[in-house]
Design a protein around this motif. Structure first.
Motif, PDB file in Angstrom:
ATOM      1  N   GLU A 280       0.829  -1.209   0.000  1.00  0.00           N
ATOM      2  CA  GLU A 280       0.000   0.000   0.000  1.00  0.00           C
ATOM      3  C   GLU A 280       0.861   1.256   0.000  1.00  0.00           C
ATOM      4  OE1 GLU A 280      -2.523  -0.554   3.392  1.00  0.00           O
ATOM      5  OE2 GLU A 280      -3.787  -2.009   2.361  1.00  0.00           O
ATOM      6  N   TYR A 281       1.920   1.268   0.787  1.00  0.00           N
ATOM      7  CA  TYR A 281       2.788   2.441   0.889  1.00  0.00           C
ATOM      8  C   TYR A 281       3.453   2.761  -0.451  1.00  0.00           C
ATOM      9  CZ  TYR A 281       6.572   5.478   2.447  1.00  0.00           C
ATOM     10  OH  TYR A 281       7.448   6.522   2.591  1.00  0.00           O
ATOM     11  N   TRP A 282       3.934   1.707  -1.130  1.00  0.00           N
ATOM     12  CA  TRP A 282       4.605   1.902  -2.413  1.00  0.00           C
ATOM     13  C   TRP A 282       3.625   1.996  -3.575  1.00  0.00           C
ATOM     14  CZ3 TRP A 282       8.789  -2.229  -1.083  1.00  0.00           C
ATOM     15  CH2 TRP A 282       9.798  -1.616  -0.336  1.00  0.00           C
ATOM     16  N   GLY A 283       2.341   1.769  -3.318  1.00  0.00           N
ATOM     17  CA  GLY A 283       1.339   1.888  -4.371  1.00  0.00           C
ATOM     18  C   GLY A 283       1.418   0.795  -5.415  1.00  0.00           C
ATOM     19  N   ILE A 284       1.853  -0.393  -5.016  1.00  0.00           N
ATOM     20  CA  ILE A 284       1.951  -1.509  -5.952  1.00  0.00           C
ATOM     21  C   ILE A 284       0.562  -2.074  -6.183  1.00  0.00           C
ATOM     22  CG2 ILE A 284       2.902  -3.819  -6.326  1.00  0.00           C
ATOM     23  CD1 ILE A 284       5.246  -2.952  -4.491  1.00  0.00           C
ATOM     24  N   ARG A 285       0.199  -2.218  -7.442  1.00  0.00           N
ATOM     25  CA  ARG A 285      -1.115  -2.758  -7.794  1.00  0.00           C
ATOM     26  C   ARG A 285      -0.939  -4.164  -8.345  1.00  0.00           C
ATOM     27  NH1 ARG A 285      -3.729   1.706  -6.539  1.00  0.00           N
ATOM     28  NH2 ARG A 285      -3.309   3.614  -7.621  1.00  0.00           N
ATOM     29  N   ASP A 286      -1.984  -4.972  -8.199  1.00  0.00           N
ATOM     30  CA  ASP A 286      -1.937  -6.347  -8.697  1.00  0.00           C
ATOM     31  C   ASP A 286      -1.849  -6.363 -10.214  1.00  0.00           C
ATOM     32  OD1 ASP A 286      -2.180  -7.349  -6.129  1.00  0.00           O
ATOM     33  OD2 ASP A 286      -4.357  -7.347  -6.216  1.00  0.00           O
ATOM     34  N   GLY A 287      -1.020  -7.227 -10.722  1.00  0.00           N
ATOM     35  CA  GLY A 287      -0.941  -7.454 -12.157  1.00  0.00           C
ATOM     36  C   GLY A 287      -0.095  -6.484 -12.928  1.00  0.00           C
ATOM     37  N   ASN A 288      -0.480  -5.215 -12.952  1.00  0.00           N
ATOM     38  CA  ASN A 288       0.215  -4.281 -13.838  1.00  0.00           C
ATOM     39  C   ASN A 288       1.347  -3.525 -13.160  1.00  0.00           C
ATOM     40  OD1 ASN A 288      -1.194  -2.504 -12.259  1.00  0.00           O
ATOM     41  ND2 ASN A 288      -2.569  -1.811 -13.863  1.00  0.00           N
ATOM     42  N   ASN A 289       1.543  -3.720 -11.864  1.00  0.00           N
ATOM     43  CA  ASN A 289       2.640  -3.089 -11.129  1.00  0.00           C
ATOM     44  C   ASN A 289       2.733  -1.579 -11.312  1.00  0.00           C
ATOM     45  OD1 ASN A 289       3.700  -5.189  -9.637  1.00  0.00           O
ATOM     46  ND2 ASN A 289       4.878  -5.955 -11.357  1.00  0.00           N
ATOM     47  N   ARG A 290       1.609  -0.909 -11.328  1.00  0.00           N
ATOM     48  CA  ARG A 290       1.657   0.557 -11.297  1.00  0.00           C
ATOM     49  C   ARG A 290       2.247   0.966  -9.973  1.00  0.00           C
ATOM     50  NH1 ARG A 290      -3.940   2.578 -14.046  1.00  0.00           N
ATOM     51  NH2 ARG A 290      -3.434   1.725 -16.085  1.00  0.00           N
ATOM     52  N   TYR A 291       2.756   2.158  -9.908  1.00  0.00           N
ATOM     53  CA  TYR A 291       3.489   2.533  -8.713  1.00  0.00           C
ATOM     54  C   TYR A 291       3.360   4.012  -8.416  1.00  0.00           C
ATOM     55  CZ  TYR A 291       6.661   4.055 -12.341  1.00  0.00           C
ATOM     56  OH  TYR A 291       7.180   4.666 -13.437  1.00  0.00           O
ATOM     57  N   SER A 292       3.614   4.362  -7.153  1.00  0.00           N
ATOM     58  CA  SER A 292       3.677   5.764  -6.766  1.00  0.00           C
ATOM     59  C   SER A 292       5.078   6.106  -6.276  1.00  0.00           C
ATOM     60  CB  SER A 292       2.655   6.051  -5.666  1.00  0.00           C
ATOM     61  OG  SER A 292       2.946   5.286  -4.532  1.00  0.00           O
ATOM     62  N   MET A 293       5.877   5.095  -6.010  1.00  0.00           N
ATOM     63  CA  MET A 293       7.230   5.321  -5.522  1.00  0.00           C
ATOM     64  C   MET A 293       8.184   4.542  -6.426  1.00  0.00           C
ATOM     65  SD  MET A 293       8.629   4.656  -1.697  1.00  0.00           S
ATOM     66  CE  MET A 293       8.377   6.266  -0.998  1.00  0.00           C
ATOM     67  N   VAL A 294       9.325   5.110  -6.713  1.00  0.00           N
ATOM     68  CA  VAL A 294      10.289   4.443  -7.586  1.00  0.00           C
ATOM     69  C   VAL A 294      11.609   4.246  -6.854  1.00  0.00           C
ATOM     70  CG1 VAL A 294       9.300   5.287  -9.738  1.00  0.00           C
ATOM     71  CG2 VAL A 294      11.021   6.643  -8.589  1.00  0.00           C
ATOM     72  N   ARG A 295      12.362   3.275  -7.325  1.00  0.00           N
ATOM     73  CA  ARG A 295      13.702   3.041  -6.783  1.00  0.00           C
ATOM     74  C   ARG A 295      14.607   4.198  -7.192  1.00  0.00           C
ATOM     75  NH1 ARG A 295      14.435  -2.763  -9.408  1.00  0.00           N
ATOM     76  NH2 ARG A 295      12.589  -3.732  -8.574  1.00  0.00           N
ATOM     77  N   GLN A 296      15.778   4.240  -6.624  1.00  0.00           N
ATOM     78  CA  GLN A 296      16.719   5.308  -6.960  1.00  0.00           C
ATOM     79  C   GLN A 296      17.118   5.273  -8.422  1.00  0.00           C
ATOM     80  OE1 GLN A 296      19.945   4.912  -4.175  1.00  0.00           O
ATOM     81  NE2 GLN A 296      18.859   6.073  -2.603  1.00  0.00           N
ATOM     82  N   ASN A 297      17.108   4.094  -9.048  1.00  0.00           N
ATOM     83  CA  ASN A 297      17.483   4.001 -10.454  1.00  0.00           C
ATOM     84  C   ASN A 297      16.312   4.290 -11.393  1.00  0.00           C
ATOM     85  OD1 ASN A 297      15.976   1.695 -10.174  1.00  0.00           O
ATOM     86  ND2 ASN A 297      17.587   0.282 -10.733  1.00  0.00           N
ATOM     87  N   GLY A 298      15.181   4.694 -10.857  1.00  0.00           N
ATOM     88  CA  GLY A 298      14.038   5.094 -11.666  1.00  0.00           C
ATOM     89  C   GLY A 298      13.055   3.993 -12.002  1.00  0.00           C
ATOM     90  N   GLU A 299      13.328   2.757 -11.585  1.00  0.00           N
ATOM     91  CA  GLU A 299      12.415   1.654 -11.859  1.00  0.00           C
ATOM     92  C   GLU A 299      11.321   1.607 -10.795  1.00  0.00           C
ATOM     93  OE1 GLU A 299      14.480  -2.037 -12.268  1.00  0.00           O
ATOM     94  OE2 GLU A 299      16.041  -1.131 -13.513  1.00  0.00           O
ATOM     95  N   PRO A 300      10.132   1.102 -11.164  1.00  0.00           N
ATOM     96  CA  PRO A 300       9.042   1.027 -10.179  1.00  0.00           C
ATOM     97  C   PRO A 300       9.295  -0.045  -9.126  1.00  0.00           C
ATOM     98  CG  PRO A 300       8.388   0.008 -12.232  1.00  0.00           C
ATOM     99  CD  PRO A 300       9.721   0.645 -12.474  1.00  0.00           C
ATOM    100  N   LYS A 301       8.724   0.163  -7.944  1.00  0.00           N
ATOM    101  CA  LYS A 301       8.771  -0.838  -6.880  1.00  0.00           C
ATOM    102  C   LYS A 301       7.859  -2.001  -7.273  1.00  0.00           C
ATOM    103  CE  LYS A 301      11.072   1.343  -3.529  1.00  0.00           C
ATOM    104  NZ  LYS A 301      12.242   0.833  -2.863  1.00  0.00           N
ATOM    105  N   THR A 302       8.236  -3.212  -6.896  1.00  0.00           N
ATOM    106  CA  THR A 302       7.451  -4.402  -7.216  1.00  0.00           C
ATOM    107  C   THR A 302       7.382  -5.321  -6.008  1.00  0.00           C
ATOM    108  OG1 THR A 302       9.358  -5.683  -7.943  1.00  0.00           O
ATOM    109  CG2 THR A 302       8.282  -4.298  -9.612  1.00  0.00           C
ATOM    110  N   THR A 303       6.718  -6.463  -6.193  1.00  0.00           N
ATOM    111  CA  THR A 303       6.666  -7.443  -5.108  1.00  0.00           C
ATOM    112  C   THR A 303       8.057  -8.001  -4.811  1.00  0.00           C
ATOM    113  OG1 THR A 303       6.040  -9.148  -6.707  1.00  0.00           O
ATOM    114  CG2 THR A 303       4.267  -8.128  -5.440  1.00  0.00           C
ATOM    115  N   TYR A 304       8.969  -7.944  -5.768  1.00  0.00           N
ATOM    116  CA  TYR A 304      10.354  -8.357  -5.502  1.00  0.00           C
ATOM    117  C   TYR A 304      10.972  -7.473  -4.413  1.00  0.00           C
ATOM    118  CZ  TYR A 304      10.381 -11.312  -9.678  1.00  0.00           C
ATOM    119  OH  TYR A 304      10.105 -12.280 -10.605  1.00  0.00           O
TER     120      TYR A 304
END
Length: 64
Positions: A13-37
């Motif tokens: 919830e904090y990172w805004g990870i959604r089921d399936g499409n991995n939309r995000y509200s927070m990104v890693r330092q390298n610009g990639e979205p946060k995921t379940t990984y």
């Protein structure tokens, strides 16, 4: 429900990870979205176990 399942849900919830499409509200330092990984890495479990823990939050309270 176990504390790992609650922690995984909170991070999802904090990172805004959604089921399936991995939309995000927070990104890693390298610009990639946060995921379940990323959640799995934080809680110290495999990605598959983390996905199962997240699904536990959807169960009715009697089954949790």
């Amino acid at each position: 429900m176990g504390s790992l399942a609650k922690r995984a849900k909170l991070l999802k919830e904090y990172w805004g990870i959604r089921d399936g499409n991995n939309r995000y509200s927070m990104v890693r330092q390298n610009g990639e979205p946060k995921t379940t990984y990323d959640i799995a890495e934080v809680i110290g479990e495999s990605r598959r176990t983390t996905e199962r823990l997240i699904k536990l939050n959807d169960l009715i309270p009697e089954l949790q």
